[in-house]
Write a protein that holds these residues in place. Structure first.
Motif, short mmCIF file in Angstrom:
data_model
loop_
_atom_site.label_atom_id
_atom_site.label_comp_id
_atom_site.label_asym_id
_atom_site.label_seq_id
_atom_site.Cartn_x
_atom_site.Cartn_y
_atom_site.Cartn_z
N LEU A 253 0.84 -1.20 0.00
CA LEU A 253 0.00 0.00 0.00
C LEU A 253 0.88 1.26 0.00
CD1 LEU A 253 -2.59 -1.15 2.69
CD2 LEU A 253 -2.98 -1.02 0.22
N ASP B 296 0.45 4.09 -1.19
CA ASP B 296 -0.28 5.35 -0.97
C ASP B 296 -0.63 5.56 0.50
OD1 ASP B 296 -2.11 3.17 -1.14
OD2 ASP B 296 -3.76 4.55 -1.51
N ARG B 297 -0.37 4.56 1.35
CA ARG B 297 -0.69 4.65 2.78
C ARG B 297 0.53 4.59 3.67
NH1 ARG B 297 -6.47 4.52 3.69
NH2 ARG B 297 -7.17 4.73 1.54
N TRP C 94 -4.26 -5.08 8.27
CA TRP C 94 -4.65 -4.66 6.92
C TRP C 94 -5.10 -5.86 6.10
CZ3 TRP C 94 -5.01 0.41 5.56
CH2 TRP C 94 -4.53 1.32 6.50
N SER D 95 -12.74 1.80 1.99
CA SER D 95 -12.20 2.99 1.37
C SER D 95 -12.48 2.97 -0.14
CB SER D 95 -10.69 3.06 1.62
OG SER D 95 -10.10 4.13 0.96
N MET D 96 -12.59 4.15 -0.72
CA MET D 96 -12.70 4.26 -2.16
C MET D 96 -11.77 5.39 -2.60
SD MET D 96 -16.02 4.86 -4.59
CE MET D 96 -16.22 6.63 -4.36
N ASN D 97 -10.91 5.09 -3.56
CA ASN D 97 -9.96 6.09 -4.06
C ASN D 97 -10.72 7.11 -4.90
OD1 ASN D 97 -7.85 7.53 -5.09
ND2 ASN D 97 -6.68 5.74 -5.74
N LEU D 98 -10.60 8.38 -4.54
CA LEU D 98 -11.31 9.44 -5.25
C LEU D 98 -10.43 10.24 -6.19
CD1 LEU D 98 -13.51 10.75 -2.30
CD2 LEU D 98 -14.12 9.10 -4.09
N SER D 99 -9.13 9.96 -6.20
CA SER D 99 -8.25 10.66 -7.13
C SER D 99 -8.16 9.88 -8.43
CB SER D 99 -6.88 10.87 -6.51
OG SER D 99 -6.33 9.64 -6.13
N LEU D 100 -8.32 10.57 -9.52
CA LEU D 100 -8.31 9.91 -10.84
C LEU D 100 -7.10 10.26 -11.64
CD1 LEU D 100 -12.06 10.42 -11.69
CD2 LEU D 100 -10.96 8.36 -10.83
#
Length: 159
Positions: free
Chosen positions: A31, A33-34, A131, A154-159
């Motif tokens: 992960l 991004d985390r 996790w 969670s849902m990724n909102l960056s495209l």
């Protein structure tokens, strides 16, 4: 294998960091991004905050004079919301075993010592976060009788 569990000392800091670092790298791979890639995962101030306290502890596992595992615990109280029953529980911040010492009973010994530590302090439960990608850890904790209590989604909102 002879495994001894004891309370960590200040001079265990480097060994504890090395062990937790391996787990941090695994998390950063899964992960990115985390989880950051860090040279020192456990800050000295945080490490010291666990010393000489009744409600916090760092336990280390030693075999042949070498620190090969670590558990970081603290006592917590549930949030004071009217909808929640007040309770005191133990939280397992970290449980990690050196990669070259895994699957030898060290994690189980640390876990059992963590349970004893929590019971001695009157905890109603022992809780931790794991996790979803970490299937080995999930299987390990389930083998010890732990159950999933909740799930963060969670849902990724960056495209």
């Amino acid at each position: 294998m002879d495994i001894s569990i004891r309370t960590a000392q200040l001079d265990d800091y480097e060994a504890v960091n090395t062990i937790i670092y391996a787990g941090q790298e695994e998390h950063a791979d899964a992960l990115p991004d985390r989880f950051a890639r860090l040279d020192r995962v456990v800050a000295m101030g945080w490490y010291r905050s666990f010393a000489d306290q009744h409600n916090k502890a760092i336990l280390v596992a030693e075999t042949q004079g070498r620190v090969v595992g670590v558990a970081m615990l603290e006592m917590k109280k549930s949030p004071s919301y009217e909808a929640l029953v007040p309770r005191t529980y133990a939280y397992l911040n970290e449980l990690a075993v050196s990669p070259d010492a895994q699957r030898q009973g060290i994690g189980t010994a640390l876990y059992k010592s963590s349970v004893s530590w929590a019971q001695e302090r009157g905890a109603s439960t022992l809780e931790l976060n794991v996790w979803e990608f970490n299937e080995r850890a999930i299987a390990f904790y389930q083998s010890l009788g732990m159950l999933t209590l909740n799930r963060t989604m969670s849902m990724n909102l960056s495209l």
